[in-house]
Design a protein around this motif. Structure first.
Motif, PDB file in Angstrom:
ATOM      1  N   THR A  27      14.946  33.857  -2.132  1.00  0.00           N
ATOM      2  CA  THR A  27      14.795  35.479  -1.507  1.00  0.00           C
ATOM      3  C   THR A  27      15.950  35.961  -1.185  1.00  0.00           C
ATOM      4  N   VAL A  28      17.041  35.275  -1.455  1.00  0.00           N
ATOM      5  CA  VAL A  28      18.325  35.493  -1.350  1.00  0.00           C
ATOM      6  C   VAL A  28      19.053  37.161  -2.037  1.00  0.00           C
ATOM      7  N   GLY A  29      19.243  38.157  -1.437  1.00  0.00           N
ATOM      8  CA  GLY A  29      20.179  38.438  -1.968  1.00  0.00           C
ATOM      9  C   GLY A  29      20.373  40.429  -2.189  1.00  0.00           C
ATOM     10  N   PRO A  30      21.375  41.030  -2.353  1.00  0.00           N
ATOM     11  CA  PRO A  30      21.147  42.625  -1.744  1.00  0.00           C
ATOM     12  C   PRO A  30      19.583  43.169  -2.003  1.00  0.00           C
ATOM     13  N   GLY A  31      19.811  43.884  -0.265  1.00  0.00           N
ATOM     14  CA  GLY A  31      18.709  43.921   0.412  1.00  0.00           C
ATOM     15  C   GLY A  31      17.694  43.199   0.886  1.00  0.00           C
ATOM     16  N   PHE A  32      18.335  42.044   0.885  1.00  0.00           N
ATOM     17  CA  PHE A  32      17.230  40.902   2.392  1.00  0.00           C
ATOM     18  C   PHE A  32      17.010  41.312   2.762  1.00  0.00           C
ATOM     19  N   ARG A  33      16.021  41.429   3.627  1.00  0.00           N
ATOM     20  CA  ARG A  33      15.952  41.537   5.330  1.00  0.00           C
ATOM     21  C   ARG A  33      15.262  40.078   6.130  1.00  0.00           C
ATOM     22  N   PRO A  34      16.252  39.515   7.135  1.00  0.00           N
ATOM     23  CA  PRO A  34      16.469  38.413   7.336  1.00  0.00           C
ATOM     24  C   PRO A  34      14.818  37.709   8.115  1.00  0.00           C
ATOM     25  N   PRO A  35      14.647  37.263   8.387  1.00  0.00           N
ATOM     26  CA  PRO A  35      13.447  36.587   9.607  1.00  0.00           C
ATOM     27  C   PRO A  35      13.216  37.040  11.105  1.00  0.00           C
ATOM     28  N   ASP A  36      11.970  37.194  10.974  1.00  0.00           N
ATOM     29  CA  ASP A  36      12.114  37.875  12.621  1.00  0.00           C
ATOM     30  C   ASP A  36      12.621  36.598  13.891  1.00  0.00           C
ATOM     31  N   ALA A  37      13.305  35.314  13.004  1.00  0.00           N
ATOM     32  CA  ALA A  37      13.709  34.299  14.421  1.00  0.00           C
ATOM     33  C   ALA A  37      14.538  33.722  13.844  1.00  0.00           C
ATOM     34  N   PRO A  38      15.112  32.669  14.956  1.00  0.00           N
ATOM     35  CA  PRO A  38      16.232  31.985  14.056  1.00  0.00           C
ATOM     36  C   PRO A  38      15.660  31.098  13.207  1.00  0.00           C
TER      37      PRO A  38
ATOM     38  N   ALA B 281      23.989  19.956  20.672  1.00  0.00           N
ATOM     39  CA  ALA B 281      24.424  21.082  21.549  1.00  0.00           C
ATOM     40  C   ALA B 281      25.337  22.881  20.552  1.00  0.00           C
ATOM     41  N   LEU B 282      25.948  22.018  19.237  1.00  0.00           N
ATOM     42  CA  LEU B 282      26.763  23.037  18.484  1.00  0.00           C
ATOM     43  C   LEU B 282      25.065  23.648  18.013  1.00  0.00           C
ATOM     44  N   ALA B 283      24.124  22.785  17.756  1.00  0.00           N
ATOM     45  CA  ALA B 283      22.899  23.551  16.542  1.00  0.00           C
ATOM     46  C   ALA B 283      22.362  24.429  18.019  1.00  0.00           C
ATOM     47  N   ALA B 284      21.878  23.997  19.159  1.00  0.00           N
ATOM     48  CA  ALA B 284      21.755  24.850  20.088  1.00  0.00           C
ATOM     49  C   ALA B 284      22.238  26.415  20.729  1.00  0.00           C
ATOM     50  N   GLU B 285      23.743  26.093  20.141  1.00  0.00           N
ATOM     51  CA  GLU B 285      24.615  27.619  20.399  1.00  0.00           C
ATOM     52  C   GLU B 285      24.340  28.300  18.983  1.00  0.00           C
ATOM     53  N   TRP B 286      23.769  27.807  17.939  1.00  0.00           N
ATOM     54  CA  TRP B 286      23.589  28.844  16.815  1.00  0.00           C
ATOM     55  C   TRP B 286      22.781  29.736  17.057  1.00  0.00           C
ATOM     56  N   ARG B 287      21.361  28.874  17.773  1.00  0.00           N
ATOM     57  CA  ARG B 287      19.807  29.094  18.217  1.00  0.00           C
ATOM     58  C   ARG B 287      20.878  30.065  18.967  1.00  0.00           C
ATOM     59  N   GLU B 288      21.159  30.417  20.272  1.00  0.00           N
ATOM     60  CA  GLU B 288      21.524  31.482  21.220  1.00  0.00           C
ATOM     61  C   GLU B 288      22.256  32.263  20.852  1.00  0.00           C
ATOM     62  N   GLN B 289      23.443  32.241  20.120  1.00  0.00           N
ATOM     63  CA  GLN B 289      23.951  33.783  18.992  1.00  0.00           C
ATOM     64  C   GLN B 289      22.876  34.065  18.546  1.00  0.00           C
ATOM     65  N   TRP B 290      22.371  34.266  17.663  1.00  0.00           N
ATOM     66  CA  TRP B 290      20.775  34.211  17.416  1.00  0.00           C
ATOM     67  C   TRP B 290      20.239  35.795  18.073  1.00  0.00           C
ATOM     68  N   TYR B 291      20.761  35.404  19.433  1.00  0.00           N
ATOM     69  CA  TYR B 291      19.478  36.702  20.258  1.00  0.00           C
ATOM     70  C   TYR B 291      20.512  37.626  20.256  1.00  0.00           C
ATOM     71  N   GLY B 292      21.660  37.424  20.692  1.00  0.00           N
ATOM     72  CA  GLY B 292      23.113  37.642  21.372  1.00  0.00           C
ATOM     73  C   GLY B 292      22.689  38.639  21.619  1.00  0.00           C
ATOM     74  N   SER B 293      23.275  40.262  21.214  1.00  0.00           N
ATOM     75  CA  SER B 293      23.340  41.138  22.367  1.00  0.00           C
ATOM     76  C   SER B 293      22.141  42.003  21.280  1.00  0.00           C
ATOM     77  N   ARG B 294      21.004  41.256  20.048  1.00  0.00           N
ATOM     78  CA  ARG B 294      20.167  42.442  19.271  1.00  0.00           C
ATOM     79  C   ARG B 294      19.439  43.389  19.944  1.00  0.00           C
TER      80      ARG B 294
END
Length: 249
Positions: free
Chosen positions: A60-71, A236-249
């Motif tokens: 599914t990955v290529g130009p125009g890719f739409r990300p899932p709505d969750a991490p 802990a790294l995975a938890a940080e990555w997940r938290e970054q997904w929410y960021g300032s969206r």
């Protein structure tokens, strides 16, 4: 998003975009910052899939890719080493995960003409898939894509030679798979000022790339990695990555 240094593996993707991880080897004999023992690779997959999110289907990955709505997580492998088939693929199958495999195409060509006994004697860092073996990975749902023909530092080539390396590899992959290559990974994460990757392709960098939304920097997408020898840190790294997904969206 975070005060982490750009090259820190703890810095993930842009908020709302998949975490992209890159590996070179799954092999107990290789010492490299993106090479894991099979047991550690299994542990790493389990950690990121449970604590970050499910794996993105690479087709599914290529130009125009739409990300899932969750991490979510996109798994990538560089170069096309043979242990991707022999050691990584069985672990990936345990988790029902498919990957983007960025192939250095002339090395796969050469593997196909090397006598079997000579290939068997090669050390892991010189042992590449041939195209038949790569086809077995493709048949399992993994996606073959381009990583230049000979793995040069594109920033050290003149623009015409850099274009030949990139477009040649994209052509090779299309010829072997019957499908246009939609993605490309830069060797060493080095991106020339005059970028030879066409706009019909997504270009993937490394931890040298900034965490920006893919549409804003479609030829410079950030990837990060699981630090070798630091398995106790991965949760802990995975938890940080997940938290970054929410960021300032």
């Amino acid at each position: 998003m975070t005060g982490l240094p750009l090259a820190a593996p703890a810095l993930g993707s842009a908020p709302g975009w998949p975490l992209v991880l890159y590996f070179h080897h799954v092999n107990p004999l290789v010492r490299h910052y993106t090479a894991l023992h099979p047991d550690d690779f299994r542990r790493g997959l389990e950690t990121v899939l449970e604590q970050v999110g499910p794996a993105v289907e690479p087709r599914t990955v290529g130009p125009g890719f739409r990300p899932p709505d969750a991490p979510s997580v996109l798994i990538t492998f560089d170069d096309g080493y043979r242990d991707t088939l022999t050691l990584a693929a069985p672990v990936l199958a345990e988790f029902d995960v498919r990957v983007l495999l960025f192939c250095t195409t002339e090395r796969l060509d050469r593997a196909g003409t090397t006598p079997p006994r000579e290939r068997a004697a090669l050390p892991p860092r010189q042992s590449y898939l041939d195209w038949t073996e790569a086809g077995r990975l493709a048949a399992a749902g993994h996606v073959l894509s381009a990583h230049t023909r000979t793995h040069p530092k594109l920033t050290e080539l003149d623009p015409a030679d850099a274009e030949r390396e990139v477009h040649g590899a994209l052509h090779d992959v299309a010829g072997r798979t019957g499908q246009p290559a939609a993605t490309f990974a830069y060797p060493y994460g080095l991106i020339p000022a005059l970028n030879p990757v066409p706009p019909t392709v997504l270009g993937f960098g490394t931890v040298k790339s900034a965490p920006e939304p893919w549409p804003e920097r479609p030829l410079d997408i950030r990837r990060t990695y699981l630090p070798v020898g630091e398995t106790d840190r991965w949760s802990a790294l995975a938890a940080e990555w997940r938290e970054q997904w929410y960021g300032s969206r």
